[in-house]
Design an enzyme around this catalytic site. Structure first.
Site, mmCIF file in Angstrom:
data_model
loop_
_atom_site.group_PDB
_atom_site.id
_atom_site.type_symbol
_atom_site.label_atom_id
_atom_site.label_comp_id
_atom_site.label_asym_id
_atom_site.label_seq_id
_atom_site.Cartn_x
_atom_site.Cartn_y
_atom_site.Cartn_z
ATOM 1 C CE1 TYR A 57 -3.022 -3.224 0.254
ATOM 2 C CE2 TYR A 57 -3.329 -2.473 2.636
ATOM 3 C CZ TYR A 57 -3.724 -3.239 1.394
ATOM 4 O OH TYR A 57 -4.855 -4.192 1.444
ATOM 5 C CD GLN A 285 -13.505 8.870 4.185
ATOM 6 O OE1 GLN A 285 -12.474 8.240 4.339
ATOM 7 N NE2 GLN A 285 -13.975 9.230 2.917
HETATM 8 P P1 NAP Z 1 -13.541 0.139 1.092
HETATM 9 O O1 NAP Z 1 -13.613 0.086 2.504
HETATM 10 O O2 NAP Z 1 -14.665 -0.737 0.537
HETATM 11 O O3 NAP Z 1 -13.863 1.510 0.755
HETATM 12 C C1 NAP Z 1 -13.007 2.565 1.210
HETATM 13 C C2 NAP Z 1 -13.498 4.055 0.613
HETATM 14 O O4 NAP Z 1 -14.794 4.046 1.023
HETATM 15 C C3 NAP Z 1 -12.576 5.116 1.158
HETATM 16 O O5 NAP Z 1 -11.675 5.220 0.641
HETATM 17 C C4 NAP Z 1 -13.743 6.279 0.866
HETATM 18 O O6 NAP Z 1 -13.409 6.806 -0.532
HETATM 19 C C5 NAP Z 1 -15.023 5.524 1.203
HETATM 20 N N1 NAP Z 1 -15.562 5.827 2.547
HETATM 21 C C6 NAP Z 1 -14.958 5.201 3.670
HETATM 22 N N2 NAP Z 1 -15.884 5.971 4.679
HETATM 23 C C7 NAP Z 1 -16.730 6.636 3.998
HETATM 24 C C8 NAP Z 1 -17.674 7.692 4.572
HETATM 25 N N3 NAP Z 1 -18.044 7.726 5.892
HETATM 26 N N4 NAP Z 1 -18.392 8.493 3.751
HETATM 27 C C9 NAP Z 1 -18.005 8.285 2.434
HETATM 28 N N5 NAP Z 1 -17.314 7.631 1.814
HETATM 29 C C10 NAP Z 1 -16.371 6.622 2.599
HETATM 30 O O7 NAP Z 1 -12.393 0.043 0.387
HETATM 31 P P2 NAP Z 1 -10.687 -0.523 0.609
HETATM 32 O O8 NAP Z 1 -10.093 0.484 1.393
HETATM 33 O O9 NAP Z 1 -10.624 -1.252 -0.681
HETATM 34 O O10 NAP Z 1 -10.974 -1.904 1.453
HETATM 35 C C11 NAP Z 1 -10.968 -1.741 2.834
HETATM 36 C C12 NAP Z 1 -9.428 -2.515 3.382
HETATM 37 O O11 NAP Z 1 -9.414 -3.923 3.103
HETATM 38 C C13 NAP Z 1 -8.403 -1.813 2.773
HETATM 39 O O12 NAP Z 1 -8.046 -0.579 3.071
HETATM 40 C C14 NAP Z 1 -7.248 -3.068 3.021
HETATM 41 O O13 NAP Z 1 -6.743 -2.754 4.452
HETATM 42 C C15 NAP Z 1 -8.089 -4.130 2.736
HETATM 43 N N6 NAP Z 1 -8.017 -4.799 1.518
HETATM 44 C C16 NAP Z 1 -7.386 -5.871 1.275
HETATM 45 C C17 NAP Z 1 -7.019 -6.483 0.258
HETATM 46 C C18 NAP Z 1 -6.319 -7.761 -0.025
HETATM 47 O O14 NAP Z 1 -6.063 -8.220 -1.151
HETATM 48 N N7 NAP Z 1 -5.994 -8.481 0.995
HETATM 49 C C19 NAP Z 1 -7.905 -5.965 -0.995
HETATM 50 C C20 NAP Z 1 -8.370 -4.706 -0.952
HETATM 51 C C21 NAP Z 1 -8.636 -4.099 0.467
HETATM 52 P P3 NAP Z 1 -12.636 7.948 -0.570
HETATM 53 O O15 NAP Z 1 -11.607 7.739 0.127
HETATM 54 O O16 NAP Z 1 -12.454 8.161 -1.994
HETATM 55 O O17 NAP Z 1 -13.663 9.135 -0.066
#
Ligand code: NAP
Length: 330
Positions: A57, A285
């Protein structure tokens, strides 16, 4: 905040974890260090004690920022750090490598960036079939026996791959993709983990923000933001997903006085995942986290949610576009 214990470890962890992929900046259009640190501190103040990060990351950036935030917080032992290993990179080219030598280098680098001498949950980020699962598992077992890591995790592994790995080292956690729109794990990974006493950390809880309620038909993304190429964010499919979000939001407001973002995370927890990983990078957020607690979805509600999805989404697509390539192409 709801908590669980990870079987086979002494780790007690909040059922919502903060995901810090976007905090690394790469593939998310850049990062703001001060806002990121405030976000991590806000998460810890809200009762979240699990922070999920990875070397990939931002090529070390996310781990460094997590390290700075925990140093400011001052209570290392009250935080459960989950990080990963098994991806190698050169500039922005990324490939899988779960060989022993690579893992032993990665753990040292992660400890330095995070400013700690142990990792609570150490996860293989993606399965690497070019290395024997036995070698990868034995390396993590050695780290666990030294006390450098407290729990062994895998991510993006199939049940067969977990079974192969599990012959050498007991797996404590699995991290697959899981949210209302991405449910592939229900048929095999979720039941396998339940039967094997493996805690499930569901990633992408908000489907990369699609389930936040913030996305509109004209929302645009800047720089290298992966949502520019995410198949769910491309019309005409994007319109179908937004229709589903609107219908889910109406359903949440009418029945629970909540919004779609709260419903999305509540749903993951009530579907049997142990932990939902919620990605955030701005402190505001985190406010929504408190609305996930103190209510639950029954079977009728889950059926209604399924009906909304079937009505709205005619061309469903999974998260497969995120998988990194299997082998080094140096
Ligand atoms: P997610 O949790 O599905 O979405 C995150 C995005 O949602 C944020 O960056 C933000 O977008 C938006 N958001 C969050 N809270 C909000 C709120 N209160 N109001 C409005 N928008 C909001 O996506 P993700 O970060 O991909 O997944 C979560 C975690 O899972 C990752 O950070 C990582 O730690 C893990 N992950 C692991 C893998 C793996 O292969 N192991 C793959 C993917 C993810 P904006 O910042 O654009 O506003």
């Amino acid at each position: 905040m709801e908590f669980i214990r990870i079987p086979g470890t002494g780790i007690r962890v909040s059922r919502i974890g903060l995901g810090t992929w976007a905090i690394g900046g790469w593939m998310w259009g850049g990062t703001d260090e001060q806002a990121s640190i405030k976000t991590i501190l806000a998460a810890l103040e809200s009762g979240i004690n699990l922070i999920d990060t990875a070397p990939i990351y931002g090529f070390g950036r996310s781990e460094e920022i997590v390290g700075k935030a925990i140093a400011q917080h001052g209570k290392r032992d009250s935080v459960v750090i989950a990080t990963k290993a098994g991806l190698e990179w050169m500039e922005t080219r990324v490939w899988r490598n779960s060989g022993r030598q690579r893992l032993l280098k990665e753990i040292d680098d992660s400890l330095k960036r995070l400013g700690t001498d142990y990792i609570d949950i150490y996860q293989i980020h993606w399965p690497d079939q070019s290395v024997a699962f036995e070698e990868t598992a034995q390396t993590l077992l050695d780290l666990k026996q030294r006390g450098t890591i407290k729990a062994i995790g895998v991510s993006n592994y199939s049940p067969e791959q977990m079974a192969a790995f599990g012959k050498t080292a007991l797996i404590n956690t699995a991290q697959p993709p899981y949210n209302i729109f991405e449910r592939g794990i229900e048929k095999d990974i979720l039941p396998y983990c339940k039967n094997s006493n493996i805690s499930v950390l569901a990633y992408g809880a908000l489907c990369r923000g699609l389930l936040s309620g913030r996305m509109k038909p004209d929302t645009s993304f800047t720089g290298d933001d992966l949502r520019k190429t995410d198949p769910k964010f491309r019309q005409p499919r994007y319109g179908q997903y937004l229709n589903a979000v609107e219908a889910l939001d109406r359903f949440a407001q009418k029945n629970y006085g909540k919004r779609v973002i709260h419903l999305a995370v509540r749903w993951i927890l009530d579907q049997g995942a142990d932990i939902a990983l919620w990605g955030a990078r701005r402190p505001g957020q985190i406010d929504a986290v408190r609305e996930v607690e103190g209510w639950s979805l029954n079977e009728n509600a889950k059926r209604e949610i399924d009906r909304i999805l079937t009505d709205a989404i005619k061309e469903p697509v999974g998260p497969e576009f995120m998988a990194p390539p299997a082998r080094a192409r140096a």
